[in-house]
Design an enzyme around this catalytic site. Structure first.
Site, PDB file in Angstrom:
ATOM      1  N   GLU A  90       0.701  -1.301   0.091  1.00 38.76           N
ATOM      2  CA  GLU A  90      -0.024   0.135  -0.027  1.00 38.76           C
ATOM      3  C   GLU A  90       0.835   1.174  -0.199  1.00 38.76           C
ATOM      4  O   GLU A  90       0.713   2.061   1.002  1.00 38.76           O
ATOM      5  CB  GLU A  90      -0.805  -0.034   1.212  1.00 38.76           C
ATOM      6  N   GLU A  97      -5.644  -8.564   1.125  1.00 37.08           N
ATOM      7  CA  GLU A  97      -6.363  -8.189   2.330  1.00 37.08           C
ATOM      8  C   GLU A  97      -7.611  -7.688   1.891  1.00 37.08           C
ATOM      9  O   GLU A  97      -8.083  -7.435   0.837  1.00 37.08           O
ATOM     10  CB  GLU A  97      -5.609  -7.059   2.678  1.00 37.08           C
TER      11      GLU A  97
END
Ligand code: FCB
Length: 497
Positions: free
Chosen positions: A223, A404
């Site tokens: 991320e 995720e």
């Protein structure tokens, strides 16, 4: 400075007044639109398992043969052992030890004590039937100061972990950087310093040479957008900086580091596959106005295309560059040849999906769906379908893994000792169904990792939010399989819903 940039800055100023950590995607302070407040209060966790928001029936859905069901964690969130075996300090040690930065002053010093309990945790994974485990490697365990001679004891820990996974028939998936930058590199400018990208590639090379023969899938940077937004715009995450101009230079250097690491893997001769791990947010206009449509387009540029285009198309999106303006540090910091590096061919894309974003005509955001305990998260399984199909449509048929997706719940063991997280079961079932539908519509999705295997240190939220399939009693470090873990075991056994 463009209109939208000014508005974003205003939004940032508003956000800075909110509690630390409340604004994971900048949605704190947004208004709730289109749903009754009583629905919001549900927070996803109280819903009975029978309830589904997905339009398809929730049974009879089989995933393709070989589909790999997994779970994810990251080093700083679970390992603990912060000062052992030569580990250096990371920006998260510094940040969490700074008063007022995390809820209750929580730190990752002990976390879920996974560094010492990894063998027991591996057995848990085997009992769940996991086929894939996504974890991250702590850079400061490998190079205490972020460069130079590797620390063999650090490498040995990950070798034991990876060997233990293979012994139990679980495929390792290793993330090289999940936010724990060695503090020494931060002291030298962190990701604002172009040199950090080079250091990252060197560190990656060390890891590839040590573990490249036994890790089939590598993820470079977790991320990058969260580092940019939470670490450098809102300052709710380490290194706790509030400087939008610096933030986008950081975005470039993170992606440069990504590309250099991809090149390092190829050069090392390791056979594993590699790709980026991006949290993608489907962006929708909040209403039918032309202004909302235009604002949504630019919002999508900052949330998604800033990363996807540079990695898969070798160009930053022009609308974002125009919005940043020629004087921005990022625009000035991109050198000839950099986009060739950021777009070094990858083998797969890791998608992390948590929430949609609804954008208003003035560049603000509103909520349309119930939020979870993490108030930045709106529960919207269709967003999973939308983002997966969009990526395949716009960027080609690159294999995708979901690395995720999950829900925090206020889990407490009942009188019988069991943890009845029915809402998490509903959440996961609806998202699995959305992913299944995306596969049916041509998305080359090969695996799915639930966030998270264990309750853990949720960054600025400390230990208050519990995201695990497995409950951790932090006082005793006892692990308890939650209802969702038992349910997930059945999903894996059936390879579907
Ligand atoms: C993601 C992070 C992960 C965890 C989940 C809830 O953004 O990658 O470490 O905090 O959110």
């Amino acid at each position: 400075m463009s209109l939208l940039t000014r508005r974003r800055l205003l939004r940032r100023a508003a956000l800075s007044a909110t509690a630390a950590g409340a604004a994971r995607t900048g949605l704190a302070g947004a208004t709730v639109a289109g749903i009754a407040a009583s629905t919001v209060a549900l927070g996803g966790c109280d819903s009975p398992p029978e309830r589904t928001t997905d339009p398809e029936p929730d049974r009879g859905l089989r995933f393709p043969d070989g589909f790999a069901w997994g779970a994810a964690t990251s080093a700083y969130q679970i390992e603990g052992a912060a000062k052992e075996d030569g580990r250096g300090e990371s920006v998260w040690d510094t940040f969490s030890h700074t008063p007022g930065r995390t809820r209750n002053g929580d730190t990752g010093d002990v976390a879920a004590d996974h560094y010492h309990r990894y063998a027991q945790d591996l057995d848990l994974m085997r009992d769940l039937g996991l086929r894939s485990y996504r974890f991250s490697i702590s850079w400061p365990r490998i190079q205490a100061d972020g460069s130079g001679r590797p620390n063999q004891r650090g490498l040995d820990f990950y070798r034991r972990l990876v060997d233990g996974l293979h012994e139990r028939g679980i495929a390792p998936m290793a993330t090289l950087f999940h936010w724990d930058l060695p503090q020494a590199l931060q002291d030298a400018g962190g990701w604002e310093n172009r040199d950090t990208a080079e250091r990252f590639a060197e560190y990656a090379d060390v890891v590839f040479r040590a573990l490249g023969d036994r890790v089939p899938v590598w993820l470079t940077i977790n991320e990058p957008k969260t580092v940019v937004q939470n670490g450098y715009i809102w300052g709710h995450h380490a290194p706790g900086i509030r400087d939008e101009d610096a933030a986008y230079l950081v975005a470039h250097h993170l992606q440069l580091g990504h590309g250099l690491a991809v090149q390092a893997l190829r050069a090392s001769g390791a056979t594993g596959r590699i790709g980026p791990a991006l949290n993608l947010h489907p962006c929708y206009p909040a209403d039918d106005s032309a202004e909302s449509a235009a604002a949504t387009r630019l919002y999508d540029g900052y949330e998604n295309r800033l990363y996807l285009d540079s990695i898969f198309k070798g160009a930053y999106p022009q609308d974002v560059l125009d919005d940043l303006g020629p004087d921005s540090r990022m625009v000035r910091g991109v050198r000839d040849g950099d986009l060739k590096i950021t777009s070094s061919p990858v083998d797969l894309l890791a998608v992390q999906y948590y929430t949609p974003i609804y954008v208003t005509g003035d560049g603000g955001t509103v909520r349309k769906w119930p939020t979870s305990e993490a108030e930045w998260q709106q529960i919207y399984p269709e967003g999973m379908y939308d983002i997966l199909t969009r990526v395949t449509r716009d960027y080609g048929r690159v294999p995708i893994t979901i690395t995720e997706n999950g829900l925090p719940c206020p889990d407490v063991p009942g009188a019988d000792g069991n943890v009845d997280d029915a809402g998490r079961v509903t959440f996961l079932r609806d998202h699995f169904a959305a992913a299944h539908r995306a596969i049916g519509d041509g998305v080359p999705l090969e695996s799915y990792h639930v966030w998270s295997l264990l309750d853990n240190f949720e960054w600025a939220e400390g230990y208050e939010q519990r995201w695990g399939l497995v409950y951790v009693d932090y006082a005793s470090q006892r692990r308890v399989l939650k209802r969702s873990a038992h349910w997930y075991r059945d999903v894996i056994r059936r390879n579907g819903l």
